[in-house]
Design an enzyme around this catalytic site. Structure first.
Site, PDB file in Angstrom:
ATOM      1  N   GLU A   1      38.578  12.322  39.855  1.00 52.54           N
ATOM      2  CA  GLU A   1      39.540  13.348  40.265  1.00 52.54           C
ATOM      3  C   GLU A   1      40.699  12.721  41.037  1.00 52.54           C
ATOM      4  O   GLU A   1      41.868  13.072  40.825  1.00 52.54           O
ATOM      5  CB  GLU A   1      38.843  14.403  41.122  1.00 52.54           C
ATOM      6  CG  GLU A   1      39.754  15.530  41.573  1.00 52.54           C
ATOM      7  CD  GLU A   1      39.042  16.560  42.435  1.00 52.54           C
ATOM      8  OE1 GLU A   1      39.727  17.472  42.940  1.00 52.54           O
ATOM      9  OE2 GLU A   1      37.812  16.462  42.621  1.00 52.54           O
TER      10      GLU A   1
ATOM     11  N   HIS B   1      35.671  17.774  51.076  1.00 58.84           N
ATOM     12  CA  HIS B   1      35.855  17.977  49.644  1.00 58.84           C
ATOM     13  C   HIS B   1      34.640  17.494  48.861  1.00 58.84           C
ATOM     14  O   HIS B   1      34.204  18.136  47.892  1.00 58.84           O
ATOM     15  CB  HIS B   1      37.122  17.236  49.197  1.00 58.84           C
ATOM     16  CG  HIS B   1      37.375  17.293  47.729  1.00 58.84           C
ATOM     17  ND1 HIS B   1      37.228  16.202  46.914  1.00 58.84           N
ATOM     18  CD2 HIS B   1      37.751  18.323  46.924  1.00 58.84           C
ATOM     19  CE1 HIS B   1      37.517  16.540  45.672  1.00 58.84           C
ATOM     20  NE2 HIS B   1      37.831  17.823  45.643  1.00 58.84           N
TER      21      HIS B   1
ATOM     22  N   GLU C   1      32.036  20.111  49.165  1.00 61.40           N
ATOM     23  CA  GLU C   1      32.349  21.255  48.298  1.00 61.40           C
ATOM     24  C   GLU C   1      31.789  21.041  46.891  1.00 61.40           C
ATOM     25  O   GLU C   1      31.196  21.944  46.286  1.00 61.40           O
ATOM     26  CB  GLU C   1      33.863  21.464  48.248  1.00 61.40           C
ATOM     27  CG  GLU C   1      34.315  22.539  47.273  1.00 61.40           C
ATOM     28  CD  GLU C   1      35.596  22.174  46.554  1.00 61.40           C
ATOM     29  OE1 GLU C   1      35.629  22.280  45.315  1.00 61.40           O
ATOM     30  OE2 GLU C   1      36.561  21.783  47.236  1.00 61.40           O
ATOM     31  N   HIS C   2      31.966  19.839  46.352  1.00 58.92           N
ATOM     32  CA  HIS C   2      31.413  19.519  45.029  1.00 58.92           C
ATOM     33  C   HIS C   2      29.894  19.594  45.024  1.00 58.92           C
ATOM     34  O   HIS C   2      29.286  20.145  44.098  1.00 58.92           O
ATOM     35  CB  HIS C   2      31.840  18.102  44.626  1.00 58.92           C
ATOM     36  CG  HIS C   2      33.216  18.023  44.054  1.00 58.92           C
ATOM     37  ND1 HIS C   2      33.477  17.509  42.812  1.00 58.92           N
ATOM     38  CD2 HIS C   2      34.424  18.385  44.564  1.00 58.92           C
ATOM     39  CE1 HIS C   2      34.775  17.549  42.570  1.00 58.92           C
ATOM     40  NE2 HIS C   2      35.373  18.073  43.634  1.00 58.92           N
TER      41      HIS C   2
END
Length: 441
Positions: free
Chosen positions: A148, A68, A71-72
């Site tokens: 997040e 993840h 991905e950012h």
């Protein structure tokens, strides 16, 4: 008709997979990169997804959250484009771009006018193959991801689903949250993320999927050009086969509480489900519709309509390569939690013992078939379907075949699979309780 997707298809060759509803074609490029398209001549848009077969369950404990995090970072800049230039390129043509990470894959996707597809291919391929991942970007994005995670922790619905997953599969990779946790995110270094990127983002583990008003040969040429550098370095690798199962994955029945001063109690009761390739999955899909998949379902009628115990109640299934979960979620006033759980357990026990009625079975089939067809009306859903077929399943079923499999579910099939609903479920609770002992469970 169900078409097997050959992992040994020779590089440079193209196969037509399906012609029903839309022309689906597949080309394997050098290095094992797969390009799959579905032509939809009646639309004026195209949706592209670059799918990489890596997700949170591929991470070691110290790398938890790396997929993840990566991905950012892939939106932060390449040698060719800055972060602003990446976003501005799609904004300038009215396109939409985003990404998401799951437990078994990561996807970068964009939706554009059909004439702008070459731009979307170039931008996404640039991100996936040539991101810089600078130390400065890692530190900046680390704070964004921590925010997040904090935001998700403020959402009781997210918390109860993560808790249920953790209870079911413990400390195995499947049981850990996709985003990782604050401890692991703070500990990830640029070197670790960069190694993970170079090791996992390879052509053989990648599917480029496009659906809309597209020409397959043109898409292949665009993809081949955009991926040229990594394809030549990959040599003669073949496409990676679908993910194999793991004997280490075992569903656990446990109870857990996250105490929060919320106005509503959130509860998720979970039972073992089916893996993605299990032949019984169509029967289970029908049963899910009957149990809690709509306003006429047993749980909705009994808990909300007849008793007024909860506003939101539904059932769902989660399927992975080697494991699955059946879940029932409800949100209710804290004082009604015991009553809600009693109804849920009674309904599960009755369902396991008797299964659905003939009328419920037919209604469940109709609901499931309708949702399947309606869900494939736009290019984005078609893009996702053909990508997952190649990356995860190793076969692509025609829509007619899929609907026929649902129609073929018999009452005996359904009642046999319904026995899976027996036994005391795993229980995740988020709400204003000091302990589960204080709740009549």
């Amino acid at each position: 008709m169900t078409v097997p997707l050959d992992p040994d298809q020779a590089p440079g060759t193209t196969r037509t997979l399906l012609t029903e509803g839309g022309l689906v074609r597949r080309t394997v490029l050098e290095g094992g990169l797969r390009v799959v398209t579905e032509a939809m001549p009646g639309v004026r848009t195209a949706t592209i997804g670059i799918w990489v077969g890596v997700g949170s369950r591929d991470e070691t404990p110290t790398l938890s959250g790396a997929s993840h995090f990566l991905e950012h970072l892939l939106f932060k800049g390449t040698r060719k484009r800055t972060a602003l230039e990446i976003s501005a390129a799609l904004d300038a043509v009215g396109g939409e771009m985003n990404a998401f990470t799951g437990k078994e894959y990561t996807c970068y996707h964009a939706r554009v006018l059909d004439d702008d597809l070459p731009l979307a291919v170039d931008v996404l391929a640039d991100m996936v193959t040539d991101s810089l991942i600078t130390a400065e970007d890692v530190e900046a994005e680390r704070d964004v991801i921590l925010e997040e995670i904090a935001m998700n922790e403020d959402d009781p619905d997210d918390v109860v689903h993560n808790l249920a997953t953790s209870l079911a599969w413990g400390t195995t990779p499947l049981g850990r949250p996709v985003a990782g946790d604050p401890h692991t995110i703070r500990g990830l270094s640029r070197a670790q993320i960069l190694r993970y990127y170079r090791r996992r983002y390879v052509p053989s583990a990648t599917v480029v999927s496009v659906a809309g008003n597209v020409d397959h040969d043109r898409v292949v040429a665009q993809v081949a050009e955009a991926f040229a550098a990594v394809l030549s370095a990959a040599g003669d690798a073949r496409p990676a086969p679908p993910r194999a199962g793991s004997s280490r994955v075992r569903f656990r029945r446990a109870r857990g509480l996250v105490s929060r001063p919320t106005e509503q109690a959130n509860v998720l009761a979970a039972l073992p489900g089916l893996s993605r390739g299990d032949d019984r999955r169509h029967a289970l899909g029908v049963l899910n519709a009957v149990l809690g998949g709509g306003m006429s379902s047993r749980l909705f009628q009994e808990i909300r309509e007849k008793r007024g115990l909860a506003y939101s109640v539904y059932s769902f299934g989660a399927n992975y390569a080697d494991a699955g979960m059946l879940g029932v979620y409800a949100g209710c006033a804290p004082g009604k939690l015991g009553d809600v759980l009693k109804v849920v357990r009674d309904e599960l026990a009755t369902f396991a013992e008797r299964g659905p009625s003939e009328e419920e079975l037919e209604r469940g089939k109709g609901q499931l078939k309708g949702s399947v067809v309606l869900g494939l009306e736009d290019p984005a859903s078609r893009m996702s379907r053909i990508a997952k077929a190649d990356l995860l399943n190793g076969e692509l079923a025609s829509l007619d075949d899929l609907l026929a499999r649902i129609d073929d579910v018999t009452l005996d099939d359904a009642r046999d699979v319904a026995r899976m609903f027996a036994g005391r479920p795993s229980l995740a609770v988020v709400g204003p309780f000091e302990s589960l002992d204080a709740v009549d469970l």
